[in-house]
Design a protein around this motif. Structure first.
Motif, PDB file in Angstrom:
ATOM      1  N   GLY A  24       0.806  -1.209   0.000  1.00 32.15           N
ATOM      2  CA  GLY A  24       0.000   0.000   0.000  1.00 32.15           C
ATOM      3  C   GLY A  24       0.844   1.266   0.000  1.00 32.15           C
ATOM      4  N   ALA A  25       0.176   2.409  -0.121  1.00 31.09           N
ATOM      5  CA  ALA A  25       0.843   3.701  -0.260  1.00 31.09           C
ATOM      6  C   ALA A  25       0.987   4.422   1.081  1.00 31.09           C
ATOM      7  N   ASP A  26       0.344   3.920   2.109  1.00 34.71           N
ATOM      8  CA  ASP A  26       0.400   4.596   3.410  1.00 34.71           C
ATOM      9  C   ASP A  26       1.709   4.266   4.127  1.00 34.71           C
ATOM     10  N   THR A  27       2.186   5.248   4.915  1.00 42.13           N
ATOM     11  CA  THR A  27       3.487   5.119   5.576  1.00 42.13           C
ATOM     12  C   THR A  27       3.343   4.517   6.981  1.00 42.13           C
ATOM     13  N   HIS A  28       4.497   4.223   7.584  1.00 41.56           N
ATOM     14  CA  HIS A  28       4.474   3.728   8.969  1.00 41.56           C
ATOM     15  C   HIS A  28       3.899   4.792   9.906  1.00 41.56           C
ATOM     16  N   ASP A  29       4.217   6.064   9.640  1.00 40.94           N
ATOM     17  CA  ASP A  29       3.627   7.139  10.463  1.00 40.94           C
ATOM     18  C   ASP A  29       2.107   7.137  10.328  1.00 40.94           C
ATOM     19  N   ASP A  30       1.603   6.874   9.121  1.00 39.96           N
ATOM     20  CA  ASP A  30       0.142   6.781   8.925  1.00 39.96           C
ATOM     21  C   ASP A  30      -0.426   5.634   9.766  1.00 39.96           C
ATOM     22  N   LEU A  31       0.301   4.514   9.796  1.00 46.14           N
ATOM     23  CA  LEU A  31      -0.151   3.364  10.590  1.00 46.14           C
ATOM     24  C   LEU A  31      -0.198   3.733  12.078  1.00 46.14           C
ATOM     25  N   VAL A  32       0.873   4.400  12.546  1.00 46.42           N
ATOM     26  CA  VAL A  32       0.918   4.798  13.964  1.00 46.42           C
ATOM     27  C   VAL A  32      -0.289   5.678  14.297  1.00 46.42           C
ATOM     28  N   ALA A  33      -0.582   6.627  13.392  1.00 47.31           N
ATOM     29  CA  ALA A  33      -1.702   7.552  13.652  1.00 47.31           C
ATOM     30  C   ALA A  33      -3.033   6.812  13.711  1.00 47.31           C
ATOM     31  N   VAL A  34      -3.262   5.935  12.756  1.00 38.01           N
ATOM     32  CA  VAL A  34      -4.579   5.294  12.687  1.00 38.01           C
ATOM     33  C   VAL A  34      -4.760   4.265  13.804  1.00 38.01           C
ATOM     34  N   VAL A  35      -3.712   3.538  14.175  1.00 48.14           N
ATOM     35  CA  VAL A  35      -3.887   2.570  15.268  1.00 48.14           C
ATOM     36  C   VAL A  35      -4.079   3.297  16.592  1.00 48.14           C
ATOM     37  N   GLY A  36      -3.508   4.501  16.698  1.00 45.71           N
ATOM     38  CA  GLY A  36      -3.747   5.307  17.899  1.00 45.71           C
ATOM     39  C   GLY A  36      -5.221   5.674  18.010  1.00 45.71           C
ATOM     40  N   GLU A  37      -5.820   6.046  16.877  1.00 50.80           N
ATOM     41  CA  GLU A  37      -7.263   6.379  16.866  1.00 50.80           C
ATOM     42  C   GLU A  37      -8.096   5.147  17.206  1.00 50.80           C
ATOM     43  N   TRP A  38      -7.755   4.020  16.586  1.00 54.66           N
ATOM     44  CA  TRP A  38      -8.517   2.787  16.850  1.00 54.66           C
ATOM     45  C   TRP A  38      -8.377   2.391  18.320  1.00 54.66           C
ATOM     46  N   GLY A  39      -7.150   2.510  18.853  1.00 54.24           N
ATOM     47  CA  GLY A  39      -6.926   2.167  20.251  1.00 54.24           C
ATOM     48  C   GLY A  39      -7.779   3.023  21.175  1.00 54.24           C
ATOM     49  N   SER A  40      -7.793   4.325  20.938  1.00 51.39           N
ATOM     50  CA  SER A  40      -8.597   5.229  21.778  1.00 51.39           C
ATOM     51  C   SER A  40     -10.066   4.836  21.723  1.00 51.39           C
ATOM     52  N   ALA A  41     -10.562   4.560  20.509  1.00 47.75           N
ATOM     53  CA  ALA A  41     -11.976   4.207  20.355  1.00 47.75           C
ATOM     54  C   ALA A  41     -12.300   2.903  21.090  1.00 47.75           C
ATOM     55  N   LEU A  42     -11.302   2.018  21.203  1.00 49.06           N
ATOM     56  CA  LEU A  42     -11.518   0.721  21.860  1.00 49.06           C
ATOM     57  C   LEU A  42     -11.175   0.759  23.346  1.00 49.06           C
ATOM     58  N   GLY A  43     -10.699   1.916  23.806  1.00 52.17           N
ATOM     59  CA  GLY A  43     -10.324   2.014  25.219  1.00 52.17           C
ATOM     60  C   GLY A  43      -9.019   1.303  25.537  1.00 52.17           C
ATOM     61  N   LEU A  44      -8.130   1.228  24.546  1.00 56.53           N
ATOM     62  CA  LEU A  44      -6.829   0.582  24.733  1.00 56.53           C
ATOM     63  C   LEU A  44      -5.728   1.631  24.703  1.00 56.53           C
ATOM     64  N   ASP A  45      -4.717   1.415  25.520  1.00 55.79           N
ATOM     65  CA  ASP A  45      -3.537   2.289  25.544  1.00 55.79           C
ATOM     66  C   ASP A  45      -2.495   1.647  24.615  1.00 55.79           C
ATOM     67  N   VAL A  46      -2.384   2.183  23.396  1.00 51.34           N
ATOM     68  CA  VAL A  46      -1.593   1.534  22.349  1.00 51.34           C
ATOM     69  C   VAL A  46      -0.278   2.276  22.109  1.00 51.34           C
ATOM     70  N   GLU A  47       0.804   1.508  22.083  1.00 55.68           N
ATOM     71  CA  GLU A  47       2.114   2.059  21.712  1.00 55.68           C
ATOM     72  C   GLU A  47       2.631   1.270  20.517  1.00 55.68           C
ATOM     73  N   VAL A  48       3.253   1.976  19.552  1.00 54.11           N
ATOM     74  CA  VAL A  48       3.784   1.306  18.359  1.00 54.11           C
ATOM     75  C   VAL A  48       5.305   1.488  18.312  1.00 54.11           C
ATOM     76  N   ARG A  49       6.011   0.395  18.073  1.00 60.39           N
ATOM     77  CA  ARG A  49       7.465   0.462  17.885  1.00 60.39           C
ATOM     78  C   ARG A  49       7.831  -0.314  16.623  1.00 60.39           C
ATOM     79  N   GLN A  50       8.917   0.102  15.983  1.00 59.06           N
ATOM     80  CA  GLN A  50       9.399  -0.599  14.774  1.00 59.06           C
ATOM     81  C   GLN A  50      10.912  -0.715  14.847  1.00 59.06           C
ATOM     82  N   SER A  51      11.428  -1.883  14.512  1.00 62.40           N
ATOM     83  CA  SER A  51      12.878  -2.048  14.417  1.00 62.40           C
ATOM     84  C   SER A  51      13.226  -3.047  13.335  1.00 62.40           C
TER      85      SER A  51
END
Ligand code: DQA
Length: 149
Positions: A24-51
Motif C-alpha cells: 500500500g501507499a500509506d506510511t508507517h507514520d500513517d499506521l501509527v496515527a490510525v492505530v492510535g485512533e482505533w486504540g482510543s476508540a476501543l479504550g486501549l492504551d496503544v504504543e507502536v514500535r518498529q525495528s
C-alpha cells in the motif's frame, strides 16, 4: 486501561515506498496515527514500535512479558525463520497474555518461503492479508478477549 504494544519488524518502517503494490501507499507514520485512533476508540492504551534489528525485537517482547502488556506483532521477514523471536513470543503467551501475529499481505498467497511462520505456533491468533485492517482486528480481538481484565 489495557495496554497493547504493537511491534513491527524489519522493513516495515519503509511502508509507503516499499513495494506499494503489495503493502500500500500509506506510511508507517500513517499506521501509527490510525492505530492510535482505533486504540482510543476501543479504550486501549496503544504504543507502536518498529525495528529492523532482531535483538531489539526480542528485548521488546521480554519487556512486554515482564510488564504484562498484550502484543500485536508483525515479525515481517523474521516470521519465516527466527526461532529467537518465536521463543520470545512464547514467553508473552505463556505468561497468560494475548499475542496476535499480524501481516499486511497474505503470506500464503505469496512465495512458498512465506508459507511457514515460526510465530503462529505460539501466538494466540493470526490475522493476515487485510492491510492496516489486520491491526484493527487484532486490537478488537484483544479488547474482546480482555473484557474481564
Ligand atoms: C509481512 C509479510 C512478510 O512475508 C514480509 O517479509 C514482510 C511483511 C506482511 O506484513 O505482509 O516484511 O509480514
Amino acid at each position: 486501561m489495557t495496554r497493547v504494544l504493537i511491534i513491527n519488524g524489519p522493513n516495515l518502517g519503509r511502508l509507503g515506498v516499499r513495494e506499494p503494490e503489495i503493502y500500500g501507499a500509506d506510511t508507517h507514520d500513517d499506521l501509527v496515527a490510525v492505530v492510535g485512533e482505533w486504540g482510543s476508540a476501543l479504550g486501549l492504551d496503544v504504543e507502536v514500535r518498529q525495528s529492523d534489528d532482531e535483538a531489539t525485537l526480542v528485548g521488546w517482547l521480554h519487556e512486554a512479558a515482564d510488564a504484562r502488556t498484550h502484543v500485536v506483532l508483525n515479525p515481517a521477514a523474521f516470521t519465516h525463520y527466527s526461532y529467537a523471536l518465536r521463543d520470545a513470543a512464547a514467553q508473552v503467551t505463556s505468561a497468560g497474555l494475548t499475542l496476535i501475529e499480524v501481516h499486511l499481505s497474505n503470506p500464503h498467497a505469496r512465495e512458498s518461503f512465506r508459507h511457514h511462520s515460526t510465530i503462529s505456533g505460539v501466538a494466540t491468533g493470526t490475522i493476515a492479508g487485510l492491510g492496516f485492517t489486520s491491526y484493527h482486528l487484532a486490537l478488537e480481538a484483544i479488547r474482546v478477549s480482555r473484557l474481564e481484565d
